[in-house]
Design an enzyme around this catalytic site. Structure first.
Site, PDB file in Angstrom:
ATOM      1  N   ASP A 165       0.867 -13.287 -13.810  1.00  0.00           N
ATOM      2  CA  ASP A 165       0.340 -13.842 -11.956  1.00  0.00           C
ATOM      3  C   ASP A 165      -1.125 -14.908 -12.402  1.00  0.00           C
ATOM      4  OD1 ASP A 165       0.750 -13.964  -8.868  1.00  0.00           O
ATOM      5  OD2 ASP A 165       2.883 -13.647  -9.725  1.00  0.00           O
ATOM      6  N   HIS A 211      -1.486 -13.138  -4.969  1.00  0.00           N
ATOM      7  CA  HIS A 211      -0.006 -12.990  -5.158  1.00  0.00           C
ATOM      8  C   HIS A 211       0.539 -11.819  -5.986  1.00  0.00           C
ATOM      9  CE1 HIS A 211       3.906 -15.023  -7.309  1.00  0.00           C
ATOM     10  NE2 HIS A 211       4.136 -15.284  -6.135  1.00  0.00           N
ATOM     11  N   SER A 390       9.381 -15.346  -5.507  1.00  0.00           N
ATOM     12  CA  SER A 390       8.112 -14.466  -5.926  1.00  0.00           C
ATOM     13  C   SER A 390       9.070 -12.965  -5.463  1.00  0.00           C
ATOM     14  CB  SER A 390       6.704 -14.744  -4.995  1.00  0.00           C
ATOM     15  OG  SER A 390       5.888 -15.618  -5.661  1.00  0.00           O
TER      16      SER A 390
END
Length: 758
Positions: A165, A211, A390
Site C-alpha cells: 500500500d 491509506h 480498501s
C-alpha cells in the site's frame, strides 16, 4: 446546516471524475520452494482488442507520443532469459525482473515497439507506468468476529501480514513496538517508491498518505489508543510494510509488480502468511485475469501466500463512482477478491460488481468496508473513519490470519474455498456478481478449519449454597452441561466420590444426603462432570451440618442502589435486596438516622424500594440505612453514604438542541447532525465553544456508531453521518466535556436523544 454546500461539492467532484477515464485506483503461509516454469497460453485477452500483443492502454498512450519518445513497458514471455536476450537485441536496459510471472520491465523507443512486440520471444507488452491508486473513499459483527473470539483462542498470534500500500506509520500507538503481543509490530519495510527500506529491528517505517496505515490498523492494530475499541481483526499478528504507492496514493504498474515480487522472494525470510492489497485499476473494459498484475497475484497464491485484493470502489451508479467493472488485480483467478457491505449487511453502492472479462463471477466474498474507524497516520493516537473496499480487504485479511493460525496445514486455495463455502449467502441464491459467495462468517469458517471446537463441560452445585447450614436428609442439586455430551457426573462429600449420573430429574443431577450420619460442623461438597472427550470440570463448596435443633439464620439485607459514595439528585429510588431462610417480616429504611420508614409493601419482584426526594435535604453528604427483620425478630442492616447535589452547578453546560438534516437522492440519503451546547441556565444561556460532544447513532437494524466533534464559536458541533439506509435512526449524545464547564444533563432543554425516520 452545511449539507447543501456538501452536496454541491460532491456534484463538482463527480463532474471532475467524469472528465477522467481509464484511471487506476488503490484499495489489503507457508514455506515451500517454487519452481517457475514457462507455460505458453493461448492469446485472446479482453484487453487487446486488435490482438497486436500490445495492451490497449499502451496502444492508446503510444498514439499520443512522438517518434523519438521512449516508453516504459512490462514485457511478458516464456522465460526471463529469453526476455533479457530480446531486450539486449533492441539495446534496452532491464529495470526490473519478475520471475514469478516470467516478465521484465524495460524502457524502449516508441519506433521500436511494433517490431519488439512481434518478436517470437515476446508474449505481450503492457504500460509499466499505468497509474494505480488507492481504493480510499466498523464493524465486526456482521462477519462473526466477536463470535470467533468468544469460541476460539485465535487473535493472529504468530501470523505475519504484508500490507502492500502507501506504507505504515508505526509511530501510531496501535502499530508501534509497545505491543503486548510481540516485541516488534512491524518487522520489515520495503519502500519501492522512495527507496527508504528498513530491514533492521526496530523498524522505522512511514506513510506519507495515510491509506496504508488505516488498512494495517484494520488488519492488525492493537487498539491501544482506544482501549481496544478500534483494535484490528488479527490484533496479535505482526506486519510487513511494502510501500508501492506515493504520497498522492498512486503508483505505476511496474512499482506494484516490484513490490509483489519482493513479497514472494522474501516470504520465508519474514514468515509472511497473508497479503493485503487495497489497490487496482478501473477501466471501461473488465480484466480477464491474464494481465501481469493478475498473473502476479495468481503467483503469490501459488507461492503459499493467502492474498486478498479489493474489488474496487466504482460501483453504482457509474456516473457517481466510475466504471463498475472488475479491474486488475481484482480479476485474478486465484486471489480472494473482496467486496464491501455496510454494517447491516447490505451491499455498499460503491463496491464493484462482476463479471470479469472472461465472464467469471467476482467478487469472491464480502466484508464490512463502509465507515470503518481505524488508525490515522501522523497522529500518534487518533482515528479516522473511511469507506471503501480498501477497508473491507484488510478486514478479510485479518480473518484470513485467524484461519491460517487455526490450521496452518491448509494452503491458500483451500482457505479461499472455506471462506466461500461458509459465507452468508446474500442477493441472488448462490454466488453472484454483487455479493460473490456472500459475507464472510468467521466463526463458521473456524469451525470448518478446526473441525469444530470441543469445550470442557461446566458444572455447578445449585443447592445447598456455599457457606449455608444443612440438616436431616438434604437433596444436593448439581447442574452440568457440555457442548457435545456429559458422560458422567460425580459427587464427593469430604473427598469420597459417588457416581450420580443416573440420578437426573430432567433439570439437575441429585443426591439425597443423610446429614445425620455426619458430624456436626463444617463439611465440603464437590461435584465433577466429564464429557465425551474425557475433559472434566470440578467445583467445591463448604456447608455446616447442624442437627441439634431447627436453624433460623438472620436475614440478609443489602442496599443495591444507590452505591456507596454516589452523587444523587432529585427523586432517587432506593433499592434494597433482602432474604431470609424462613421469611421476611419487615423491610425499613431511614435517612440520616431519622425515623424508620416501612417499605415492606413496596416490592417490584426483585427489590424493595423507596423513592427518596433528595430536594428535602441540604446538598452534601447523607446516610441511608436499610434493615430487614425476620419472623423471629432477627434484624440485619446495611448503611451507605451518598452526596446530594441539587443546586445548579456553577459553569454548567447542557444541550440546547439536536437537529438532524438529510438530503435524499433516488434511494440514497445523506445525513448530518448539529448539536448545540450552551452555558448558563435553561432560561438564560449562550452558545459555548470548545466543548467536545460525543454522539452515538443507532441504525434501523440496531448497529451503533460513535462520533466526536468540538463546538464552534456559536456552540454547534457538526457531525457528517454520510450516506445511510432508510428507516428509523436514533441519535444520542453520550457525553459532553469542556476544560472549564461541567455537563449537567438535568438542564438539557429537550433531552439528549432524537429519533428520526429517514
Amino acid at each position: 446546516m452545511r449539507i447543501e454546500r456538501k452536496m454541491l461539492a460532491a456534484l463538482l467532484f463527480i463532474a471532475t471524475l467524469l472528465s477522467v477515464s481509464g484511471q487506476f485506483y488503490g484499495a489489503p503461509i507457508h514455506t515451500q520452494v517454487i519452481v517457475y516454469e514457462p507455460v505458453e497460453q493461448p492469446y485472446s485477452p479482453s484487453w487487446d482488442s486488435d490482438l497486436n500483443r500490445i495492451h490497449d492502454d499502451l496502444d492508446k498512450k503510444l498514439r499520443d507520443m512522438s517518434f523519438g519518445d521512449s516508453v516504459n513497458v512490462i514485457a511478458k514471455g516464456a522465460s526471463i532469459e529469453l526476455l533479457e536476450a530480446a531486450a539486449a537485441d533492441y539495446n534496452c536496459e532491464v529495470s526490473s525482473r519478475y520471475p514469478a510471472i516470467n516478465a521484465i520491465a524495460l524502457q524502449i523507443d516508441k519506433h521500436l515497439i511494433d517490431d519488439f512486440s512481434k518478436d517470437v520471444r515476446i508474449h505481450h507488452l503492457e504500460d509499466a507506468d499505468l497509474e494505480m491508486k488507492t481504493f480510499l473513499d466498523s464493524s465486526l459483527d456482521v462477519t462473526e468476529i466477536p463470535e470467533a473470539y468468544a469460541n476460539y483462542p485465535y487473535h493472529g498470534e504468530g501470523m505475519v501480514i504484508a500490507i502492500v500500500d502507501t506504507g505504515i506509520d508505526n509511530s501510531h500507538m496501535d502499530l508501534d513496538d509497545d505491543d503486548p503481543y510481540n516485541d516488534h509490530k512491524v518487522i520489515a519495510f520495503r519502500d519501492v517508491i522512495n527507496g527508504n527500506d528498513d530491514f533492521s529491528l526496530p523498524i522505522d517505517a512511514y506513510d506519507d498518505q495515510g491509506h496504508g496505515t488505516h488498512c494495517a490498523s484494520i488488519a492488525a492494530g492493537t487498539g491501544e489508543a482506544s482501549s481496544g475499541q478500534y483494535r484490528g481483526v488479527a490484533y496479535a499478528s505482526q506486519l510487513v510494510g511494502v510501500k508501492v504507492l506515493s504520497g498522492e496514493g498512486s503508483g505505476t504498474e511496474q512499482q506494484i509488480l516490484d513490490g509483489m515480487q519482493w513479497v514472494i522472494d522474501n516470504k520465508d525470510v519474514y514468515g509472511i502468511d497473508i497479503v493485503s492489497m487495497s489497490l487496482g485499476s478501473n477501466s471501461a473494459t473488465p480484466s480477464d485475469g491474464t494481465d501481469s498484475l493478475c498473473q502476479m497475484a495468481d503467483a503469490m497464491m501459488d507461492a503459499g501466500l493467502l492474498l486478498f485484493v479489493a474489488a474496487g470502489n466504482h460501483g453504482y451508479p457509474e456516473w457517481l463512482y466510475g466504471y463498475n467493472t472488475i479491474g486488475s488485480p481484482a480479476a485474478s483467478e486465484k486471489a480472494v477478491t473482496i467486496g464491501s457491505v455496510n454494517d447491516d449487511g447490505s451491499w455498499s453502492s460503491f463496491s464493484n460488481e462482476g463479471p470479469t472479462g472472461d465472464d467469471r463471477i467476482k467478487p469472491d466474498v464480502m466484508a464490512v468496508g463502509a465507515d470503518v474507524t481505524a488508525a490515522k497516520a501522523d497522529s500518534t493516537n487518533q482515528y479516522v473513519a473511511y469507506s471503501g473496499t480498501s477497508m473491507a480487504t484488510p478486514t478479510a485479511a485479518g480473518i484470513g490470519a485467524l484461519l491460517r493460525q487455526a490450521n496452518p496445514s491448509l494452503n491458500p486455495s483451500q482457505l479461499k474455498d472455506v471462506l466461500q463455502d461458509t459465507a452468508m449467502d446474500m442477493g441472488d441464491p448462490g454466488k453472484d456478481n454483487t455479493y460473490g459467495s456472500g459475507i464472510i462468517q468467521t466463526k463458521q469458517a473456524l469451525d470448518v478449519v478446526t473441525g469444530g471446537i470441543d469445550n470442557p463441560p461446566t458444572v455447578s452445585i445449585e443447592a445447598p449454597l456455599d457457606q449455608s447450614t444443612v440438616s436431616d436428609t438434604y437433596r444436593i442439586l448439581v447442574a452440568a452441561s457440555d457442548d457435545n455430551s456429559v458422560t458422567s457426573v460425580e459427587l464427593a462429600i469430604d473427598g469420597t466420590w459417588i457416581d450420580i449420573t443416573a440420578n437426573y430429574d430432567g433439570t439437575h443431577y441429585y443426591y439425597d444426603w443423610d446429614t445425620t450420619t455426619y458430624s456436626e460442623g463444617l463439611h465440603t461438597i464437590s461435584a465433577r462432570a466429564t464429557d465425551d472427550a474425557s475433559q472434566t470440570a470440578e467445583t467445591t463448596i463448604e456447608v455446616t451440618v447442624s442437627n441439634e435443633g431447627p436453624i433460623d439464620n438472620p436475614p440478609t439485607c443489602v442496599i443495591a442502589d444507590p452505591t456507596e459514595g454516589e452523587t444523587i439528585t432529585g427523586t432517587h429510588r432506593i433499592l434494597v435486596s433482602a432474604s431470609d431462610d424462613n421469611g421476611i417480616n419487615a423491610i425499613e429504611v431511614r435517612i440520616d438516622g431519622g425515623s424508620w420508614i416501612d417499605i415492606t409493601g413496596n416490592f417490584d419482584g426483585a427489590y424493595y424500594y423507596y423513592d427518596f426526594d433528595s430536594t428535602t435535604v441540604d446538598d452534601g453528604t447523607h446516610g441511608i440505612e436499610a434493615r430487614a427483620i425476620d419472623t423471629i425478630s432477627q434484624a440485619t442492616s446495611d448503611t451507605i453514604s451518598v452526596t446530594v447535589e441539587n443546586e445548579i452547578v456553577q459553569n454548567a453546560m447542557f444541550i440546547a438542541d439536536i437537529e438532524v438534516s438529510s438530503w435524499s437522492f433516488w434511494i440514497f440519503t445523506y445525513c448530518e447532525v448539529e448539536v448545540t451546547i450552551v452555558a448558563g441556565t435553561p432560561s438564560d444561556y449562550v452558545g459555548l465553544s470548545g466543548a467536545t460532544v460525543n454522539l452515538e447513532t443507532t441504525s434501523p437494524l440496531g448497529s451503533t456508531k460513535s462520533y466526536s466533534d468540538t463546538t464552534d464559536s456559536s456552540g454547534v458541533a457538526y457531525f457528517d453521518i454520510g450516506w445511510i439506509s432508510s428507516g428509523t435512526w436514533v441519535f444520542k449524545v453520550i457525553d459532553v466535556t469542556h476544560a472549564d464547564y461541567t455537563y449537567d444533563p438535568s438542564l438539557n432543554i429537550n433531552g439528549d436523544t432524537v429519533e428520526v425516520d429517514l
